[in-house]
Enzyme design. Structure first.
Site, PDB file in Angstrom:
ATOM      1  N   HIS A 246       0.855  -1.179   0.000  1.00  0.00           N
ATOM      2  CA  HIS A 246       0.000   0.000   0.000  1.00  0.00           C
ATOM      3  C   HIS A 246       0.896   1.236   0.000  1.00  0.00           C
ATOM      4  CE1 HIS A 246      -3.716  -2.130   0.653  1.00  0.00           C
ATOM      5  NE2 HIS A 246      -3.286  -2.686   1.766  1.00  0.00           N
ATOM      6  N   CYS A 296      -0.090   2.811  -4.570  1.00  0.00           N
ATOM      7  CA  CYS A 296      -0.820   3.974  -5.058  1.00  0.00           C
ATOM      8  C   CYS A 296      -0.043   5.257  -4.819  1.00  0.00           C
ATOM      9  CB  CYS A 296      -2.175   4.066  -4.400  1.00  0.00           C
ATOM     10  SG  CYS A 296      -3.367   2.968  -5.159  1.00  0.00           S
TER      11      CYS A 296
END
EC number: 3.4.22.62
Length: 432
Positions: A246, A296
């Site tokens: 992440h 991301c």
């Protein structure tokens, strides 16, 4: 920090970077609660005295309302009176509160939990955390490799090529974070093991010593990078770091992005690159250091723009594609099946470094639980098909183009990109 104090730091940034002695301030800033020990350690790793001063000033602006007056106190206590007076003239009457030191408060990012109750049924099999592995690095089997710069490669006489003929070529560290602590509010990254396996095999085929580490906390990520930086790379020509996790978005000067450990604590991409820069890893000086980040860059979803029919090459993504980001603000968008968003870091830009991102800063990165992420799937294919002919920068442009043709849920797009500070063309070794 109050905006007026941030403005004072901005106006006096040049003087602070030139004259500040950061090492004299660390104990006081730690004792007064302005910085944590981890923050001070990261500032120390940023490089020279000027680099540390620059990073300290940037980080100071992110602290609480008492950070500025406490910083002035530390300047006076360490004999840096002239700098303290310079700052005070820009913010007259600033005094620290007489009450107890206000410690920085860490607040979790707001999270939009997954809402698709059927999503768990799409996995081929549940992920087994008992299969956690820490692969001992072993050289690839001996085989004949095509050396860079042989006949058939695209040559550009004005720019040299990196030496890439050592065997093995170098170390490749892959950090694959799949299972996250429930307290971190980060979802598990199903499909990431597919990415990891592809990249492990690909870089072995490119004659690298590959080491895979699974489900690392922030501190374990730092330790793995520190261990890699302390290896003797003198007999190798290159070093590769791949992080699948992440991410989150924060302020930065050069390398955007941060990645999360499975404990929910993040480390900036800038600090990740610092472990292998010329100062901290002398045996990699003047050698290419490559970083591939599948995470991301933020929580925005790109819906793209209309193009003419001859420009469009539609390649629909899966209906179940997920992002690798958690929104930084609350969202009612039920499509936020997320991991997290990338952070932006700020440090000097060393040469011979390339950071390839799966998505443009600020935007989500899509991952299919069944086939892995768009970026890694495309990167693996482009390397397989083109490494014998094209240099790395050219191949990454191919990756950008191919991924940009995908679309998630028939709507959302993704645009990878690179921060390229390589000085020469880089051609990988390939099997004869």
């Amino acid at each position: 920090m109050d905006e007026k104090h941030k403005n004072v730091l901005r106006r006096n940034r040049t003087n602070l970077v030139r004259d500040l002695n950061p090492s004299d301030l660390y104990d006081g800033l730690l004792e007064k609660g302005v910085f944590t020990q981890d923050m001070i350690d990261e500032i120390k790793r940023s490089g020279t005295r000027r680099d540390q001063a620059r990073q300290l000033v940037r980080d100071l602006a992110t602290r609480g309302s008492q950070a500025f007056p406490l910083f002035l106190e530390c300047l006076k206590e360490t004999g840096q009176q002239s700098l303290a007076e310079l700052l005070e003239n820009g913010a007259p009457g600033v005094q620290p509160q007489p009450t107890a030191v206000v410690r920085p408060v860490v607040r979790p990012l707001p999270v939009s939990p997954p809402t698709d109750v059927n999503e768990e049924k799409k996995d081929d099999a549940p992920y087994d955390p008992k299969q956690t592995r820490n692969i001992t690095p072993t050289p690839s089997p001996e085989m004949e490799y095509m050396r860079p710069n042989q006949q058939g490669r695209i040559r550009r006489d004005s720019v040299q090529n990196y030496k890439m003929d050592a065997s093995p070529c170098g170390h490749c560290l892959i950090i694959n974070n799949v299972e996250f602590d429930p307290k971190s509010y980060l979802s598990n990254r199903r499909g990431s093991n597919i990415d990891c396996d592809k990249l492990e095999q690909r870089f072995k085929a490119l004659n690298f010593i590959v080491e895979v580490k699974l489900n690392l906390t922030q501190k374990q990520i730092k330790h793995a990078l520190h261990t890699l930086s302390k290896k003797d790379h003198s007999q190798y020509d290159c070093c590769v770091v791949i992080i699948l996790s992440h991410g989150t978005e924060v302020s930065h000067s050069r390398f955007p992005g941060a990645v999360y450990g499975v404990d929910g604590q993040c480390i900036s991409v800038q600090n990740i690159t610092n472990y292998l820069n010329g100062q901290h890893c002398p045996s990699l000086q003047s050698k290419p250091k490559l970083f591939f980040i599948q995470a991301c860059g933020g929580d925005e979803k790109d819906t793209g723009f209309e193009v003419s029919s001859d420009e469009a090459e539609p390649s629909p993504g899966g209906a179940d594609d997920q992002t690798d980001a958690i929104p930084m603000s609350s969202s009612s968008d039920s499509l936020s099946m997320s991991d997290e968003v990338d952070a932006k870091a700020s440090l000097p830009t060393p040469s011979d470094i390339l950071v390839s991102y799966s998505t443009f800063p600020g935007y989500v990165s899509w991952r299919d639980p069944q086939s892995g992420s768009w970026y890694v799937e495309t990167l693996d294919r482009i390397l397989e098909e083109n490494a014998a002919v094209h240099d790395l920068a050219t191949m990454l442009t191919m990756v950008n183009n191919d991924v940009s043709q995908n679309s998630a849920k028939g709507l959302y797009k993704q645009m990878p990109g690179s921060f390229n500070f390589l000085r020469k063309f880089l051609y990988f070794q390939t099997k004869a």
